[in-house]
Design a protein around this motif. Structure first.
Motif, PDB file in Angstrom:
ATOM      1  N   UNK A  56      14.713   5.783  -2.851  1.00  0.00           N
ATOM      2  CA  UNK A  56      14.939   4.427  -2.346  1.00  0.00           C
ATOM      3  C   UNK A  56      14.076   4.193  -1.113  1.00  0.00           C
ATOM      4  N   UNK A  57      13.831   2.912  -0.852  1.00  0.00           N
ATOM      5  CA  UNK A  57      12.988   2.550   0.288  1.00  0.00           C
ATOM      6  C   UNK A  57      13.526   1.259   0.899  1.00  0.00           C
ATOM      7  N   UNK A  58      13.332   1.119   2.201  1.00  0.00           N
ATOM      8  CA  UNK A  58      13.688  -0.107   2.900  1.00  0.00           C
ATOM      9  C   UNK A  58      12.477  -0.536   3.716  1.00  0.00           C
ATOM     10  N   UNK A  59      12.141  -1.823   3.631  1.00  0.00           N
ATOM     11  CA  UNK A  59      11.143  -2.416   4.506  1.00  0.00           C
ATOM     12  C   UNK A  59      11.897  -3.272   5.519  1.00  0.00           C
ATOM     13  N   UNK A  60      11.523  -3.169   6.788  1.00  0.00           N
ATOM     14  CA  UNK A  60      12.055  -4.059   7.823  1.00  0.00           C
ATOM     15  C   UNK A  60      10.861  -4.795   8.418  1.00  0.00           C
ATOM     16  N   UNK A  61      10.816  -6.103   8.229  1.00  0.00           N
ATOM     17  CA  UNK A  61       9.667  -6.902   8.630  1.00  0.00           C
ATOM     18  C   UNK A  61       9.710  -7.163  10.137  1.00  0.00           C
ATOM     19  N   UNK A  62       8.634  -6.764  10.827  1.00  0.00           N
ATOM     20  CA  UNK A  62       8.517  -6.947  12.279  1.00  0.00           C
ATOM     21  C   UNK A  62       7.768  -8.223  12.644  1.00  0.00           C
ATOM     22  N   UNK A  63       6.661  -8.486  11.951  1.00  0.00           N
ATOM     23  CA  UNK A  63       5.881  -9.694  12.228  1.00  0.00           C
ATOM     24  C   UNK A  63       5.053 -10.065  11.009  1.00  0.00           C
ATOM     25  N   UNK A  64       4.653 -11.322  10.977  1.00  0.00           N
ATOM     26  CA  UNK A  64       3.899 -11.825   9.835  1.00  0.00           C
ATOM     27  C   UNK A  64       4.839 -12.353   8.754  1.00  0.00           C
ATOM     28  N   UNK A  65       4.229 -12.849   7.700  1.00  0.00           N
ATOM     29  CA  UNK A  65       4.991 -13.385   6.569  1.00  0.00           C
ATOM     30  C   UNK A  65       4.377 -12.854   5.290  1.00  0.00           C
ATOM     31  N   UNK A  66       5.239 -12.688   4.287  1.00  0.00           N
ATOM     32  CA  UNK A  66       4.726 -12.160   3.041  1.00  0.00           C
ATOM     33  C   UNK A  66       5.578 -12.528   1.854  1.00  0.00           C
ATOM     34  N   UNK A  67       5.105 -12.095   0.708  1.00  0.00           N
ATOM     35  CA  UNK A  67       5.799 -12.298  -0.550  1.00  0.00           C
ATOM     36  C   UNK A  67       6.067 -10.912  -1.136  1.00  0.00           C
ATOM     37  N   UNK A  68       7.349 -10.551  -1.230  1.00  0.00           N
ATOM     38  CA  UNK A  68       7.766  -9.246  -1.733  1.00  0.00           C
ATOM     39  C   UNK A  68       8.004  -9.346  -3.232  1.00  0.00           C
ATOM     40  N   UNK A  69       7.464  -8.377  -3.954  1.00  0.00           N
ATOM     41  CA  UNK A  69       7.631  -8.310  -5.408  1.00  0.00           C
ATOM     42  C   UNK A  69       8.332  -6.991  -5.742  1.00  0.00           C
ATOM     43  N   UNK A  70       9.471  -7.072  -6.383  1.00  0.00           N
ATOM     44  CA  UNK A  70      10.197  -5.883  -6.846  1.00  0.00           C
ATOM     45  C   UNK A  70      10.587  -6.153  -8.291  1.00  0.00           C
ATOM     46  N   UNK A  71      10.029  -5.363  -9.211  1.00  0.00           N
ATOM     47  CA  UNK A  71      10.276  -5.609 -10.629  1.00  0.00           C
ATOM     48  C   UNK A  71       9.826  -7.021 -10.968  1.00  0.00           C
ATOM     49  N   UNK A  72      10.709  -7.806 -11.575  1.00  0.00           N
ATOM     50  CA  UNK A  72      10.394  -9.188 -11.954  1.00  0.00           C
ATOM     51  C   UNK A  72      10.790 -10.200 -10.889  1.00  0.00           C
ATOM     52  N   UNK A  73      11.279  -9.737  -9.745  1.00  0.00           N
ATOM     53  CA  UNK A  73      11.739 -10.639  -8.687  1.00  0.00           C
ATOM     54  C   UNK A  73      10.688 -10.795  -7.597  1.00  0.00           C
ATOM     55  N   UNK A  74      10.637 -12.001  -7.027  1.00  0.00           N
ATOM     56  CA  UNK A  74       9.722 -12.313  -5.929  1.00  0.00           C
ATOM     57  C   UNK A  74      10.498 -13.099  -4.881  1.00  0.00           C
ATOM     58  N   UNK A  75      10.282 -12.749  -3.612  1.00  0.00           N
ATOM     59  CA  UNK A  75      10.934 -13.492  -2.535  1.00  0.00           C
ATOM     60  C   UNK A  75      10.056 -13.462  -1.298  1.00  0.00           C
ATOM     61  N   UNK A  76      10.047 -14.568  -0.564  1.00  0.00           N
ATOM     62  CA  UNK A  76       9.320 -14.635   0.701  1.00  0.00           C
ATOM     63  C   UNK A  76      10.078 -13.813   1.746  1.00  0.00           C
ATOM     64  N   UNK A  77       9.327 -13.126   2.618  1.00  0.00           N
ATOM     65  CA  UNK A  77       9.936 -12.326   3.689  1.00  0.00           C
ATOM     66  C   UNK A  77       9.283 -12.695   5.012  1.00  0.00           C
ATOM     67  N   UNK A  78      10.062 -12.522   6.083  1.00  0.00           N
ATOM     68  CA  UNK A  78       9.612 -12.875   7.428  1.00  0.00           C
ATOM     69  C   UNK A  78      10.270 -11.944   8.432  1.00  0.00           C
ATOM     70  N   UNK A  79       9.873 -12.015   9.713  1.00  0.00           N
ATOM     71  CA  UNK A  79      10.446 -11.131  10.721  1.00  0.00           C
ATOM     72  C   UNK A  79      11.973 -11.170  10.723  1.00  0.00           C
TER      73      UNK A  79
END
Length: 119
Positions: A56-79
């Motif tokens: 397992x893995x966890x990302x914790x967003x510190x700065x910037x903006x992005x689009x996370x893709x996991x399997x068939x799911x996509x979601x915008x991420x931010x700090x």
């Protein structure tokens, strides 16, 4: 006491093409820790290479903006966002912002090359 300073850690290009600095890893320091902790950067306009981990893995967003893709799911991420990535999930993250996308990666159990598949 172990204190690791970010800029004392060597920066390298990880298998998923992110710029990575490993802060804590039980195979590299004499510490009783199950997980590894790293600092990652995806430059403006870049995308990490699709990959999966058997752990397992966890990302914790510190700065910037992005689009996370996991399997068939996509979601915008931010700090301030924490993203859980389940074992064996194909994943990648795209920097959609105007500054580097910076995040912390926690891998449990600790990251090992043989646990990663890069697509």
């Amino acid at each position: 006491m172990l204190v690791r300073k970010l800029f004392d850690c060597e920066e390298f290009v990880a298998g998923d093409s992110t710029l990575l600095r490993e802060l804590l890893h039980p195979d590299k320091q004499a510490i009783d820790l199950r997980y590894s902790l790293a600092h990652a950067i995806v430059p403006v306009g870049e995308t990490s290479t699709p990959h999966s981990l058997t752990t397992s893995e966890v990302y914790y967003i510190l700065s910037g903006r992005g689009q996370m893709h996991i399997g068939d799911e996509t979601q915008m991420v931010e700090p301030g966002d924490a993203v859980y990535i389940p074992p064996d999930a194909k994943q990648f993250i795209r920097n959609t912002g105007s500054e580097p996308l910076v995040f912390i990666c926690i891998v449990d159990p600790a990251w090992r090359r043989e646990d990663e598949t890069v697509y």
